[in-house]
Design a protein around this motif. Structure first.
Motif, short mmCIF file in Angstrom:
data_model
loop_
_atom_site.label_atom_id
_atom_site.label_comp_id
_atom_site.label_asym_id
_atom_site.label_seq_id
_atom_site.Cartn_x
_atom_site.Cartn_y
_atom_site.Cartn_z
N VAL A 35 0.84 -1.20 0.00
CA VAL A 35 0.00 0.00 0.00
C VAL A 35 0.88 1.25 0.00
N LYS A 36 1.98 1.21 0.75
CA LYS A 36 2.90 2.35 0.75
C LYS A 36 3.55 2.53 -0.62
N TRP A 37 3.94 1.42 -1.24
CA TRP A 37 4.55 1.51 -2.58
C TRP A 37 3.54 1.96 -3.62
N PHE A 38 2.28 1.59 -3.42
CA PHE A 38 1.23 2.05 -4.33
C PHE A 38 1.07 3.56 -4.24
N VAL A 39 1.16 4.11 -3.04
CA VAL A 39 1.06 5.56 -2.86
C VAL A 39 2.23 6.25 -3.56
N VAL A 40 3.43 5.68 -3.44
CA VAL A 40 4.60 6.24 -4.14
C VAL A 40 4.38 6.21 -5.65
N TYR A 41 3.85 5.10 -6.15
CA TYR A 41 3.53 4.97 -7.58
C TYR A 41 2.52 6.03 -8.01
N CYS A 42 1.47 6.23 -7.22
CA CYS A 42 0.45 7.23 -7.56
C CYS A 42 1.04 8.64 -7.57
N VAL A 43 1.91 8.95 -6.62
CA VAL A 43 2.54 10.27 -6.58
C VAL A 43 3.39 10.49 -7.83
N LEU A 44 4.19 9.49 -8.19
CA LEU A 44 5.04 9.62 -9.39
C LEU A 44 4.21 9.77 -10.66
N ILE A 126 4.68 -4.50 -12.60
CA ILE A 126 4.53 -5.96 -12.46
C ILE A 126 4.72 -6.39 -11.01
N PRO A 127 5.80 -5.98 -10.32
CA PRO A 127 5.89 -6.37 -8.90
C PRO A 127 4.76 -5.77 -8.05
N LEU A 128 4.37 -4.55 -8.38
CA LEU A 128 3.28 -3.92 -7.65
C LEU A 128 1.99 -4.72 -7.82
N LEU A 129 1.74 -5.18 -9.02
CA LEU A 129 0.54 -5.99 -9.30
C LEU A 129 0.60 -7.33 -8.58
N ILE A 130 1.78 -7.96 -8.58
CA ILE A 130 1.91 -9.26 -7.91
C ILE A 130 1.58 -9.14 -6.43
N PHE A 131 2.09 -8.10 -5.77
CA PHE A 131 1.82 -7.94 -4.35
C PHE A 131 0.42 -7.39 -4.09
N TRP A 132 -0.15 -6.67 -5.06
CA TRP A 132 -1.48 -6.09 -4.89
C TRP A 132 -2.55 -7.18 -4.85
N ILE A 133 -2.37 -8.25 -5.61
CA ILE A 133 -3.41 -9.28 -5.67
C ILE A 133 -3.24 -10.36 -4.61
N LYS A 134 -2.27 -10.19 -3.71
CA LYS A 134 -2.10 -11.16 -2.61
C LYS A 134 -3.26 -11.05 -1.62
N THR A 139 -7.46 -8.53 1.95
CA THR A 139 -8.05 -8.52 3.28
C THR A 139 -8.00 -7.12 3.89
N TYR A 140 -6.88 -6.42 3.69
CA TYR A 140 -6.74 -5.06 4.22
C TYR A 140 -7.84 -4.15 3.68
N PHE A 141 -8.19 -4.33 2.41
CA PHE A 141 -9.22 -3.51 1.79
C PHE A 141 -10.63 -4.08 1.96
N GLY A 142 -10.76 -5.17 2.69
CA GLY A 142 -12.08 -5.72 2.95
C GLY A 142 -12.59 -6.65 1.88
#
Length: 157
Positions: A35-44, A126-134, A139-142
């Motif tokens: 989630v933290k890396w996703f925020v960094v991705y969104c900022v960039l 690709i790594p972001l997607l792999i960890f996003w679908i875990k 569970t964190y997002f409900g």
């Protein structure tokens, strides 16, 4: 010890509970590192699209003879750059502040897939997607896995 409120249904549970008694959603509030890396991705990505808006403004006010094009071409390019930059910047800005809701996981997945359309962003997405679908992120997002219905009783086919 503080009681825990379910993100999905709002039921207040005991602090020792692992799942909600009403809807079965996990009560864990631990934020996965993706989630933290996703925020960094969104900022960039938001900064990249803001740079496109700035480029459009430069094309709008620059002298067309310096750019080796006609005035109408420079105006058209500036409008296209500013429009596309604003259209794509808005969702990524919103992605920075995603709530801990079920629909937010899908929204994040769509933003990651937008990045997959660029070959330059593949090593990031690709790594972001792999960890996003875990399951931990879901569970964190409900988006907890639903329990399957019980099997039919023998002889009730």
């Amino acid at each position: 010890m503080k009681s825990i409120e379910c993100v999905q249904c709002g039921l207040v549970s005991w602090p020792t509970s692992d799942v909600c008694r009403r809807c079965g959603a996990p009560l864990s509030r631990e934020k996965p590192s993706v989630v933290k890396w996703f925020v960094v991705y969104c900022v960039l990505m938001a900064l990249t699209y803001l740079a496109l808006v700035v480029t459009g403004i430069v094309f709008l006010f620059a002298d067309p003879s310096d750019l080796d094009m006609k005035a109408a071409e420079a105006r058209t390019m500036s409008v296209v750059f500013m429009t596309m930059g604003l259209i794509f910047c808005a969702p990524f800005l919103f992605g920075i502040f995603l709530p801990q809701k079920s629909w937010a996981w899908i929204f994040g997945l769509v933003l990651i897939c937008v990045g997959l359309t660029s070959a330059c962003l593949l090593p990031i997405c690709i790594p972001l997607l792999i960890f996003w679908i875990k399951p931990e992120t879901k569970t964190y997002f409900g988006r907890y896995p639903r329990t399957p219905p019980p099997p039919p009783r023998p002889g009730s086919y």
